[in-house]
Design a protein around this motif. Structure first.
Motif, short mmCIF file in Angstrom:
data_model
loop_
_atom_site.label_atom_id
_atom_site.label_comp_id
_atom_site.label_asym_id
_atom_site.label_seq_id
_atom_site.Cartn_x
_atom_site.Cartn_y
_atom_site.Cartn_z
N ILE A 265 0.83 -1.20 0.00
CA ILE A 265 0.00 0.00 0.00
C ILE A 265 0.87 1.26 0.00
O ILE A 265 0.64 2.20 -0.77
N ILE A 266 1.91 1.28 0.86
CA ILE A 266 2.79 2.45 0.93
C ILE A 266 3.56 2.61 -0.38
O ILE A 266 3.65 3.71 -0.94
N GLY A 268 2.83 1.32 -3.40
CA GLY A 268 1.93 1.63 -4.51
C GLY A 268 1.43 3.07 -4.47
O GLY A 268 1.34 3.74 -5.50
N SER A 269 1.15 3.57 -3.26
CA SER A 269 0.68 4.95 -3.12
C SER A 269 1.78 5.94 -3.51
O SER A 269 1.52 6.96 -4.18
N ALA A 272 1.96 5.91 -7.27
CA ALA A 272 0.79 6.54 -7.89
C ALA A 272 0.81 8.05 -7.72
O ALA A 272 0.50 8.81 -8.66
N LEU A 273 1.18 8.53 -6.55
CA LEU A 273 1.15 9.97 -6.29
C LEU A 273 2.29 10.71 -6.97
O LEU A 273 2.16 11.87 -7.38
N ALA A 599 9.02 6.66 0.84
CA ALA A 599 7.92 7.01 -0.07
C ALA A 599 8.05 8.44 -0.59
O ALA A 599 7.51 8.78 -1.66
#
Length: 632
Positions: A265-266, A268-269, A272-273, A599
């Motif tokens: 999740i971290i 992928g986010s 994506a961002l 991230a």
């Protein structure tokens, strides 16, 4: 002095021969060797300016390792366990995809080196367990009928054989000490019974295998084969403990899926961002699964090793987790809370007899008896330096006592009614609950009474208090003894709940009922305790005297004659489980923190891969804290 230096040199040579060679390391860890070779080759190509070749070779090595790991992961999943190597595989592939092949190789190094690191850490953790196995005797010096001495493998030595034990040697087999009436040797029993001081043994005394001879050599008549010896029984328990793996997989599985999902999740986010796939690789290379894979096994093995160092053999690692949740504890009385051997507490002579005369007469007659009190009377007389007389005739009357003809006098020892038949009526001795009296008559005259008691262990009360301090809510006694005696011992030990006059099946029912509400631990030492030890949440056997049936039924075996080890076992279980969970959560917390930082693109991929190794090391070092005793 020469022998000491020779021994030291021999031990050093053995230690050097035990150190693995480079070829042995390559053979044992081929994928680690392959990864190191790939990393060195890639770095060498970069140094010489062949960057394209370095890219293809480094990427190729990394993808081969990822593929090999993926195959193993699939097999693990098919076996019913959740593997978390998927994080490492994804990190390798992602790093190669964004051109960070060096970071991919570093992750490969963590992945392939995990087994070697786990073996090293586990070896450090189970040092005490391994030491017990390594010190097992291999040869015995058997004395042949012609007087020659032959070194024979211990498993080939029959019972009845005569064995020579040299100074400072480990005694290879159970046996009986041979020698004259005044012959005496010192035996170090600390490794088997926990007794810190050497124990004096005289001819005819039993000697246990695994104990250590003092400065004198002596001969031993073998009483048990190697397979049936006391130390062999301990070694079987240790080997069973070493093979235990249960809670390690369970703890890893418990946190694997949530941790993996959080990492994806971290990562992928972040991708994506930012729109930058490098962010995904930066996150995953710091998402180390090592604390889940290695920290818990190391902590549990360390706990089992710490237990062994305290004379406690925990048969399976999962039992440590059970110990950490114990709230109810049940004790057997005789041989567990008490010493199990009655002691003379008072000598009450009558009709002009002295204490020494009374005790000498009783012991002289009782030396021909097999009753449980007989040995105690004989030992009490010997401790006073009294000389025992030989009987021309002795007869043991079942359930009553002993009738012996010693010199010109008839000596009768036993129950009051039995003695009264030979000397007439007399006043019975008063004694407290938990005590027993033996009455004596000499030449038709009442000579007096000797009061004996099975004494409470000196640290029994402190052990009960320690259990309460460590979170135990209820401590009870389960015994087959009569209620007045049981209540007297329980009051002295600080136990409030007493169940007396029980049959073995009654004990099973009570401990099973207690286990339904809260995890219950039962401690016993005899054959009759085997059923209740098997039916409790955790069964603990006091086995310093070799209670085989109880040991086989129990989950924990205490091989030293010290009831405080019960409290130590509970604390080791609590400490080990806490350290294992702390190590897991420490690794997870650091990894998640690094993932969040990564991230934002702050941590380069290669730096993240190296930081991952630091997290692994921190988690493992923290897990090794399970070796350390609790600070009270």
């Amino acid at each position: 002095m020469v022998s000491v230096e020779t021994t030291s040199t021999t031990e050093e040579a053995a230690a050097r021969s035990a150190r693995p060679t480079l070829w042995q390391l390559i053979r044992d860890y081929p994928w680690l060797a392959l990864t190191l070779f790939g990393l060195i080759l890639t770095l060498a190509l970069l140094v010489f300016g062949a960057s394209d070749a370095a890219f293809w070779i480094g990427s190729g090595f990394a993808l081969v390792v990822a593929a090999w790991t993926a195959v193993g992961m699939v097999k693990t999943l098919m076996g019913g366990s959740l593997g978390i190597d998927i994080l490492a595989v994804t990190a390798i592939v992602a790093a190669v995809f964004v051109g960070e092949y060096l970071a991919a190789l570093v992750v490969c190094l963590m992945l392939t080196g995990g087994e070697a690191l786990e073996d090293y850490a586990a070896g450090r953790a189970k040092r005490e367990l391994t030491a017990l196995v390594d010190r097992a005797p291999v040869l015995a010096h058997v004395i042949a009928p012609d007087g020659s001495i032959q070194d024979v493998p211990v498993e080939d030595v029959p019972t009845g054989a005569t064995v020579l034990v040299r100074p400072a040697e480990i005694i290879p087999l159970d046996g009986v000490l041979l020698g004259g009436t005044d012959f005496e040797v010192d035996i170090d029993e600390s490794t088997v019974t926990g007794e810190p001081l050497p124990v004096a043994k005289t001819a005819g005394d039993k000697v246990l295998s695994g104990t250590v001879a003092g400065p004198q050599s002596f001969q031993l008549q073998v009483s048990a084969t190697a397979e049936d010896s006391h130390y062999s029984h301990i070694l079987n328990l240790v080997r069973q403990a070493q093979e235990s793996q249960a809670p390690m997989v369970r703890l890893a599985d418990r946190y694997a899926v949530p941790f993996t999902l959080v990492a994806y999740i971290i990562g992928g986010s972040a991708w994506a961002l930012s729109g930058d796939p490098v962010r995904f690789a930066q996150v995953l290379v710091v998402a180390t699964p090592c604390p889940l894979l290695i920290a818990a096994p190391v902590a549990f093995m360390a706990g089992m090793s710490r237990a062994a160092n305290n004379g406690i053999i925990v048969k399976a690692a999962g039992i440590l987790e059970k110990l950490s949740r114990i709230k109810v504890v049940g004790f057997d009385k005789t041989g567990t809370l008490t010493h199990g051997t009655p002691e003379v507490v008072r000598v009450a002579p009558a009709n002009s007899f002295t204490e020494d005369q009374l005790l000498a007469a009783a012991a002289s007659a009782e030396q021909y008896s097999s009753h449980v009190l007989a040995e105690s009377l004989v030992q009490a007389a010997q401790q006073r330096g009294l000389t025992l007389s030989t009987a021309s005739h002795a007869e043991e009357i079942a359930t009553n006592g002993v009738l012996a003809q010693i010199g010109q006098h008839q000596v009768v020892v036993g129950k009051p009614a039995f003695v009264a038949e030979h000397v007439g009526n007399f006043d019975r001795e008063e004694f407290s609950a938990g005590q027993a009296a033996v009455y004596v008559g000499v030449a038709g005259v009442y000579a007096g009474a000797i009061v004996l008691a099975d004494q409470l262990r000196e640290n029994a009360s402190a052990t009960v208090q320690r259990l309460h301090q460590d979170g135990v809510t209820s401590v009870m006694m389960l015994t087959g003894d009569v209620r007045p005696t049981a209540e007297a011992i329980a009051a002295e030990a600080g136990i409030d709940l007493v169940h007396a006059e029980l049959l073995p099946e009654d004990k099973v029912k009570l401990i099973s009922a207690a286990s339904k509400d809260e995890p219950a631990m039962m401690i016993g030492d005899g054959i009759n305790d085997a059923p209740v030890l098997a039916s409790s949440s955790v069964g603990v056997a006091m086995a310093a005297r070799g209670a085989t049936a109880a040991s086989e039924s129990a989950d924990v075996v205490i091989i030293k004659d010290d009831i405080s080890a019960v409290g130590a076992a509970l604390e080791i279980g609590q400490d080990t489980t806490r350290v294992a969970l702390e190590s897991i959560w420490l690794g997870i917390a650091i990894s998640i923190g690094l993932m969040i930082v990564a991230a934002f693109g702050v941590i380069p991929v290669i730096a993240g891969a190296l930081l991952q190794e630091v997290v692994d090391l921190v988690a493992i070092l923290n897990a090794l804290r399970a070796l350390k005793p609790r600070k009270r």
